[in-house]
Design a protein around this motif. Sequence first.
Motif, short mmCIF file in Angstrom:
data_model
loop_
_atom_site.label_atom_id
_atom_site.label_comp_id
_atom_site.label_asym_id
_atom_site.label_seq_id
_atom_site.Cartn_x
_atom_site.Cartn_y
_atom_site.Cartn_z
N ILE A 87 -3.65 8.44 3.52
CA ILE A 87 -4.01 9.80 3.75
C ILE A 87 -2.80 10.55 3.24
O ILE A 87 -3.23 11.77 2.70
CB ILE A 87 -4.27 10.00 5.18
N ASP A 88 -1.63 10.38 3.37
CA ASP A 88 -0.48 10.98 2.88
C ASP A 88 -0.56 10.97 1.31
O ASP A 88 -0.41 11.82 0.78
CB ASP A 88 0.86 10.33 3.39
N GLY A 89 -0.93 9.82 0.73
CA GLY A 89 -1.18 9.77 -0.73
C GLY A 89 -1.98 10.69 -1.37
O GLY A 89 -1.70 11.57 -2.36
N HIS A 90 -3.28 10.87 -0.84
CA HIS A 90 -4.14 11.74 -1.20
C HIS A 90 -3.74 13.22 -0.83
O HIS A 90 -4.18 14.01 -1.76
CB HIS A 90 -5.59 11.40 -0.49
N SER A 91 -3.27 13.50 0.30
CA SER A 91 -2.86 14.87 0.57
C SER A 91 -1.84 15.31 -0.49
O SER A 91 -1.93 16.44 -0.69
CB SER A 91 -2.25 14.73 2.00
N ILE A 99 0.76 -1.27 -0.06
CA ILE A 99 -0.12 -0.10 0.08
C ILE A 99 0.77 1.26 0.10
O ILE A 99 0.51 2.23 -0.87
CB ILE A 99 -1.02 0.01 1.24
N ARG A 100 1.89 1.21 0.46
CA ARG A 100 2.93 2.42 0.87
C ARG A 100 3.56 2.59 -0.79
O ARG A 100 3.48 3.71 -1.07
CB ARG A 100 3.79 2.16 1.78
N GLY A 101 3.79 1.47 -1.09
CA GLY A 101 4.48 1.52 -2.53
C GLY A 101 3.46 2.21 -3.69
O GLY A 101 4.04 3.04 -4.68
N TYR A 102 2.58 1.81 -3.47
CA TYR A 102 1.38 2.25 -4.60
C TYR A 102 1.10 3.61 -4.35
O TYR A 102 0.87 4.63 -4.96
CB TYR A 102 -0.24 1.45 -4.53
N CYS A 103 0.98 4.11 -3.00
CA CYS A 103 0.83 5.41 -2.75
C CYS A 103 2.04 6.21 -3.33
O CYS A 103 1.71 7.34 -3.67
CB CYS A 103 0.44 5.59 -1.38
N ALA A 152 -4.01 0.89 -4.16
CA ALA A 152 -3.84 1.05 -2.65
C ALA A 152 -5.04 0.96 -2.28
O ALA A 152 -5.09 0.00 -1.05
CB ALA A 152 -2.92 2.32 -2.42
N GLU A 153 -6.18 1.48 -2.30
CA GLU A 153 -7.58 1.53 -1.74
C GLU A 153 -8.09 -0.02 -2.13
O GLU A 153 -8.55 -0.54 -1.09
CB GLU A 153 -8.46 2.46 -2.11
N LYS A 175 -10.62 13.46 -0.18
CA LYS A 175 -10.44 11.88 0.13
C LYS A 175 -9.53 11.64 1.40
O LYS A 175 -10.00 10.72 1.95
CB LYS A 175 -9.59 11.34 -1.11
N ALA A 176 -8.66 12.75 1.65
CA ALA A 176 -7.73 12.42 2.96
C ALA A 176 -8.62 12.37 4.02
O ALA A 176 -8.51 11.67 4.99
CB ALA A 176 -6.71 13.56 2.92
N PHE A 177 -9.62 13.35 4.10
CA PHE A 177 -10.43 13.65 5.26
C PHE A 177 -11.43 12.51 5.32
O PHE A 177 -11.97 11.99 6.35
CB PHE A 177 -11.24 15.05 5.08
N GLU A 178 -11.81 11.86 4.16
CA GLU A 178 -12.71 10.71 4.27
C GLU A 178 -12.01 9.66 4.89
O GLU A 178 -12.80 8.95 5.75
CB GLU A 178 -13.01 10.18 2.58
N TRP A 179 -10.52 9.33 4.54
CA TRP A 179 -10.06 8.28 5.19
C TRP A 179 -9.73 8.41 6.59
O TRP A 179 -9.63 7.44 7.47
CB TRP A 179 -8.83 7.92 4.19
N LEU A 180 -9.65 9.84 7.04
CA LEU A 180 -9.68 10.07 8.51
C LEU A 180 -10.52 9.72 9.10
O LEU A 180 -10.70 8.99 10.15
CB LEU A 180 -9.07 11.50 8.60
#
Length: 535
Positions: free
Chosen positions: A330-334, A295-299, A307-308, A341-346
């Motif tokens: 969250i970092d990837g979308h940010s 997931i980190r790699g895809y981000c 990743a999702e 999307k970052a807030f959605e995952w939060l």
Amino acid sequence: MIHLLVSANMNHAAVSLVSGLIRSYRDHFDCSHVMFDAIDRTRRDKRPYATVYSMFISCFLEVRMINEALDFISRMLLLGLSPSSKACNSVISLLLGLKQFARAWELLAQFGCSNTILVSLFVNSFCDEGDILLASKLLFSMRDYGSKPDVVTYTMLLNALSKRGNVREANALLYKMTETGVTPDIVSVSVVIDGYSKLGRWDKALNVLRKSGFRPDIFVYNSFISTLCRVGCVVEATELFDEMCHVGLSPDCHSYTAIISGYCNIANMSRARKYLCEMLKKGFNQGIVTFTVLIRGYCKARDLEEAEYLLRLMLVDRIQPDIFIYNALIDGHSKNGNMHKAFEWLDCMKKMGVSPDITTYNIIIHGLVRKGFLRESHQIVDELVRRGFCPDQFTYTNIIDGYSRGGNFREAFLIWCYMSEKGIQPDVVTCSALLNGLCKAHRMEEASALFQRLLYAGLKPDRIVYNDLIHGYCNEGNIPEISRLINMMLRERIYPDAMTYRSLVKAFEKNRAEHALEHAATAIKKLLSKNGVCI
């Protein structure tokens, strides 16, 4: 009674009695002489007499009565008796621990230097003191004293050399061991390998391992592969992975996860998928570590859809995502600027019972600042405090960077002062964030004052800080100030790069100099030569 107990082979009872006597009479004037005379008057033969003396020496050392122990040893030697090797080792070890090297060596000379263990104690003590030269001289002269250094003695010196970064000398000593008939063991070899590994010389480390004669097992291979992948040497890690298979060792789950992690770190997801498929074909299940790595790699590769998908796959497999996976998404979308999307995952992570940490909030704040939402970033800081977290350097640096980029230096300095009030000292990155904005705004007087403050605080400017200042002065065509800064860089062994050169060219162009490129190149060559740097 003590003599009788020793004669009856009841040494444990004799030791208890001796220990009790010493503790009872330790404050008595001249107690060691009194006890010595009592033993001498009551002895029947020499054998138990020497044993009893050694007991007294050991018991004196237990209560740190070093002078009394030495007195017993001296009087024993006068009678032609020697204390036990255990008592000798104990007293010399204690003297070495107290750094009384001359006294310890004198005692060793009385016993004779043929005892390898005792001489090794000196080698180890000199190594601990950092006197590698003296330790080396003693090790190589041990044969002159009638003793022979063993693998433990050599390993002491190897370890000291490797820790000080003298790995080439350690490697030479490893071969010297073999020449002198001492066979290196896995510990001595590992010491040299560890030394090369810490210097990033993986080729040398592997060469030492292969020449040592020890066949690496799966754990050794995994250790090397993991370390190589972590430092970005993925090609070398892959070669080692293939070698492991070639020698008949089957990669396990850790091997595959390490190599997948290596390719994910460089965002080469096609190769990561190749090893993942191979791993699954061999029957290994994806655990949370493998999922986290992917997931980190895809981000990192900006493939957030994949990743999702992996996170949803985790939930299907009933593997609960942890804070690291949610932070990666969250970092990837940010970083993509998609704060919605970052807030959605939060929100999603909170619903799944995973509490955000300081890293989560810093990621959100960084994204908001990059988008120019400074007021919203302040609200996140307030939420962070309400949840019991303390904003750290990274939190404040992000906000300072945002205000600085927007030219709002008044707010940036207020945040800076607020940091100091909270006992959080700005670091080089914080200074760089503010310095960059001041230079871009052509406020070089304030930038110079901030730079001096950075130096006064004992912080070490990096190349980014120097280049920011140089770029600021190039807009003014201030070549003397640029030259001064380059001199400072070189004194700190920070070398000019392409950005430094372009800034200097621009400064010459500002001064309407003909052939600005040649002038800049000549100026840098002169500065390099002046600071003793070979061109």
